[in-house]
Scaffold this motif. Structure first.
Motif: not given
Length: 362
Positions: A39, A42, A78, A80, A102, A139
Motif C-alpha cells: 500500500v 489509504c 487505497f 499501491g 487500486t 488498506g
C-alpha cells in the motif's frame, strides 16, 4: 524486481465501535488468483469515521447492527504496488509485478441475482474492503490482499503523489453525478463540500450547468469550493439558503440537488429548495433517521428521488479524469500521516476544521 515480503506488517484493525488498534499482524498469504499489494496510501473516508463511532443502519423502526464485522483491517480508499501474484492472477487481472493498482471497494460474490444480472455493486452478500474480513481486509496496512473476485484497476504513472487514494471516492462521485442526469444550463446544488462533495462539484462543473452552488458549514471548504468551480457558496449558519436559491432561480428553485453530508437537515434543505419536477440524489452514511413530510415529494412537487451507492463501472472514468487533470485531487488531499499516527489522523478527519481529505501512509 527482487521483492522481499516480510512475515509481519503494521495495520489499523477494527475490533468494534470505538475499538480500533494499531497492531502487528501477519502479511496476507497469496492463494490462487490473489494479488498482494504494498500500500502506498489509504484515505480516511467519512464512512470510516462513522463506522469507528458505531454507525448503524436504519430499517423502519429497527436499528440494524453496525456494518463492520470485526476483527477487520480498516480502509477502502487505497492504492499501491503489486508485489506478488498467485497462480492465474496475472492472466485473470492482466497484471504484472510493479504495476500500480487500486481495487473497487466491493468484492462481489458473483452468485446472487444482482451479480448475475450485472448489478454487482448491489451484491446481496456485500463484502467491502475494510468492513468484513471474510474476503476483504482493508488498506490501512502495509499490505493488502486482493482476491480472485476483486475488481482491480491499473493506476497510470500520470496520477502522482497520493492522488491514487482519491480514485475510490471520485468513482463514487461519478456515479452520483450520473444519477443526477444534469442537463446543460441546470441550476445544480451540491449539499456538503467534504472530499466527495468537492469531487462532485468538479464533475458537475464538467456538465456545464447554468449555475453551480455549493453548501457547507466550514469556511475552508466553501473557499475551496469557489476555487474548484462553484459560482455561489452558502453557509447555512450565515445565509438563508432557501431565500438565496429562490433569488437566483426566479423563485422556482434548483433543478438538481446532490446531498452528501449524512445529516437529516441536509435532506430537508434539499427538498425545500428543489423546483417542481426537480431531481434529488442521496449519497450519504446517516447516523440517525430523517423525518419529513413526503407530500412534498409526490403531491406538491413530483420530485425525482435517486439513491446512489458505491461506484458501478465508474473507476475507469475516475482514473481517466484524474490522469487528464479534468478533476483535481491535490487541493483535496490536505494532510498525510504515518500509520503510527492513525488516531491523530482520524481525529483530524472527524473534526474537519483544518482538513479536507486525510490519508494514512504505511
Amino acid at each position: 524486481m527482487d521483492v522481499r515480503i516480510p512475515k509481519k506488517m503494521k495495520a489499523v484493525v477494527c475490533h468494534g465501535p470505538h475499538d480500533y488498534r494499531l497492531e502487528e499482524i501477519p502479511v496476507p498469504q497469496v492463494g490462487d488468483g490473489d494479488v498482494l499489494v504494498k500500500v502506498k496510501a489509504c484515505g480516511i473516508c467519512a464512512g470510516d469515521v462513522k463506522s469507528r463511532a458505531g454507525a448503524s443502519m436504519f430499517w423502519g423502526d429497527e436499528i440494524q447492527p453496525p456494518y463492520n464485522k470485526p476483527p477487520v483491517v480498516a480502509g477502502h480508499e487505497f492504492f499501491g504496488t503489486v508485489v506478488a501474484l498467485g497462480k492465474g492472477a496475472k492472466e485473470k487481472h492482466g497484471l504484472d509485478i510493479e504495476d500500480t493498482v487500486t481495487a473497487e471497494q466491493i468484492v462481489p460474490c458473483g452468485k446472487c441475482r444482482f451479480c448475475r444480472n450485472g448489478s454487482y455493486w448491489m451484491c446481496e452478500v456485500h463484502n467491502i474492503h475494510g468492513f468484513q474480513r471474510e474476503v476483504a481486509d482493508g488498506g490501512m496496512a502495509e499490505y493488502v490482499r486482493l482476491s480472485d473476485r476483486d475488481i482491480i484497476h491499473k493506476v497510470p504513472e500520470s496520477i502522482t503523489g497520493y492522488n491514487g487514494a482519491i480514485i475510490e471516492p471520485l468513482a463514487c462521485a461519478v456515479h452520483s453525478v450520473e444519477r443526477a442526469q444534469i442537463r446543460f444550463g441546470d441550476v445544480v446544488v451540491i449539499g456538503g463540500l467534504g472530499p466527495i462533495g468537492l469531487l462532485k462539484l468538479q464533475l458537475a462543473r464538467l456538465k456545464n450547468p447554468g449555475l453551480l452552488i455549493g453548501i457547507d458549514l466550514r469556511e475552508k471548504r466553501l473557499e475551496l469550493g469557489k476555487e474548484l468551480g462553484a459560482d455561489i457558496v452558502l453557509n447555512p449558519l450565515e445565509d438563508d439558503v432557501k431565500q438565496r436559491v429562490m433569488e437566483v432561480t426566479d423563485g422556482y428553485g434548483c433543478d438538481v440537488y446532490i446531498h452528501n453530508t449524512g445529516n437529516p437537515k441536509g435532506v430537508i434543505q434539499g427538498l425545500q429548495i428543489l423546483r417542481k419536477l426537480g431531481t434529488f440524489v442521496e449519497f450519504s452514511v446517516f447516523t440517525e433517521p430523517t423525518t419529513v413530510d413526503w407530500s412534498i415529494i409526490g403531491d406538491r412537487k413530483e420530485l425525482n428521488i435517486y439513491g446512489a451507492h458505491l461506484s458501478p463501472y465508474t473507476y475507469p472514468i475516475a482514473i481517466d479524469f484524474l490522469a487528464k487533470g479534468l478533476v483535481k485531487g491535490e487541493p483535496i488531499i490536505t494532510h498525510s500521516f504515518p500509520l503510527e499516527q492513525w488516531e491523530e489522523a482520524f481525529t483530524m478527519a472527524e473534526e474537519g476544521t483544518e482538513s479536507i481529505k486525510v490519508v494514512l501512509v504505511p
